[in-house]
Design an enzyme around this catalytic site. Structure first.
Site, short mmCIF file in Angstrom:
data_model
loop_
_atom_site.label_atom_id
_atom_site.label_comp_id
_atom_site.label_asym_id
_atom_site.label_seq_id
_atom_site.Cartn_x
_atom_site.Cartn_y
_atom_site.Cartn_z
N HIS A 37 9.80 -0.32 9.44
CA HIS A 37 9.12 -1.12 9.09
C HIS A 37 9.28 -2.63 7.67
CE1 HIS A 37 6.81 0.79 12.30
NE2 HIS A 37 6.88 1.71 11.30
N ASP A 92 0.56 -1.03 0.44
CA ASP A 92 0.28 0.12 0.32
C ASP A 92 1.11 1.51 0.36
OD1 ASP A 92 0.54 -0.83 2.12
OD2 ASP A 92 -0.97 0.25 3.61
C1 BDR Z 1 2.88 -0.51 8.83
O1 BDR Z 1 1.77 0.33 8.48
C2 BDR Z 1 2.14 0.97 7.20
O2 BDR Z 1 1.73 2.39 7.40
C3 BDR Z 1 3.57 0.80 6.95
O3 BDR Z 1 3.67 0.93 5.54
C4 BDR Z 1 3.71 -0.83 7.51
O4 BDR Z 1 3.49 -1.53 6.30
C5 BDR Z 1 3.55 0.03 9.98
O5 BDR Z 1 2.78 -0.30 11.07
CA CA Z 2 3.02 -1.05 4.01
#
Ligand code: BDR
Ligand code: CA
Length: 308
Positions: free
Chosen positions: A241, A11
């Site tokens: 992340h 995303d």
């Molecule tokens: C996850 O949530 C999204 O905002 C980031 O892309 C990552 O995949 C972290 O909590």
């Molecule tokens: Ca993500």
């Protein structure tokens, strides 16, 4: 050297961009496709951004469009305060030449896995809606995929959007629970480890000097992302992340793991919490609990620097 085939379900999103660039530039990975999903941004922006990332990489990576909303609950608002209105901080929207595949993401994932039995690592770094729908479409993918490694949850850490829930799980808890309930070993790269890996503005400006196209893009995008972390989380840098989740696909030994059956809380008061399950029928997930922080950072920056 045979490259490891990977599908990234994404995303995009600033840390998603880092993950996709890493996969595209790593000499150990073959990014066979991206599938898009709502989450950080709306689905149309996610699909467009995935194609923009392939274009910046100058690689012909097919992008298949997935789901625009969660399986059961009403959609949460997009995270434009974290990733910017168009998904990449303050960088204006860019319109790629490519078009998404005619086959939708859930079926595309199954087609690719069936055509490459035992060879594909599925790496979702967004809400798990497309993956749950792929499982409904063809449950046999659980034994045909090489492995599934997700960015999501926080089994011991608590959440980042609520006290209990991490964003990807919170955006579609029902889908996430279906993915944990399926007959496969899910590797969980959650907040337990991703929050430990923080990169500063100076890391990205150095990268921009060495790799102006991709490093420059990331330095500009992370300006916005790091402001969010400073104001909302009180840290001087951003959490990595999604890229460290992709790094875990090829460097699993840089992480330590515990094995637990996981379920997602679907009760309103703690919705989206990833909890150790008492359900004896659930397969154990492989939950990352620690990470070699310096090693993953070095692999990330070296790969982007030397890959482009
Ligand atoms: C996850 O949530 C999204 O905002 C980031 O892309 C990552 O995949 C972290 O909590
Ligand atoms: Ca993500």
């Amino acid at each position: 050297m045979n490259k490891q085939k990977i599908i990234i379900d994404t995303d995009p999103g600033i840390d998603d961009a880092m993950a996709v660039f890493f996969a595209g530039l790593s000499e150990k990975l073959d990014l066979v496709a991206m599938t898009s999903v709502f989450g950080n941004v709306t689905l149309d922006i996610a699909t467009r951004n995935a194609m923009v990332l392939a274009e910046i990489l100058n690689q012909n990576v097919p992008v298949s469009e997935g789901f625009s909303k969660p399986l059961v609950q009403r959609p949460n608002p997009v995270s434009d305060y974290v990733h910017g209105k168009e998904g990449f901080g303050d960088i204006p929207a860019r319109f790629p030449k490519a078009k998404p595949t005619s086959v939708p993401a859930d079926k595309y994932i199954c087609d690719l896995i069936n055509a490459n039995i035992g060879e594909i690592i599925l790496c979702p770094v967004g809400p798990l809606t497309n993956i749950a729908m792929a499982l409904r479409h063809d449950p046999t993918i659980t034994s045909k995929v090489k492995s599934i490694i997700i960015m999501g949850g926080g089994v011991f850490s608590g959440g980042n959007v609520t006290e209990f829930a991490e964003a990807n799980i919170w955006n579609d808890p029902h889908a996430a629970d279906e993915v944990f309930a399926a007959d496969w070993e899910v590797t969980v790269i959650g907040l337990d480890v991703t929050q430990k890996v923080v990169c500063a503005h100076s890391d990205f400006s150095k990268l921009a000097n060495k790799a102006p196209v991709i490093g420059g893009f990331l330095a500009q995008a992370t300006d916005f992302y790091i402001k969010f972390y400073k104001e909302a989380v009180g840290i001087n840098g951003c959490q990595m992340h999604d890229p460290i989740t992709v790094i875990a696909t090829i460097y699993p030994d840089l992480f330590t793991y515990e094995y637990h059956p996981i379920e997602v809380c679907l009760e309103p008061s703690r919705i989206g919490e990833t909890m150790i399950s008492k359900d004896k029928t659930r397969r154990f997930a492989k939950v990352a609990v620690d990470v070699d922080i310096d090693a993953v950072k070095k692999i990330f920056f070296d790969t982007i620097e030397t890959g482009f």
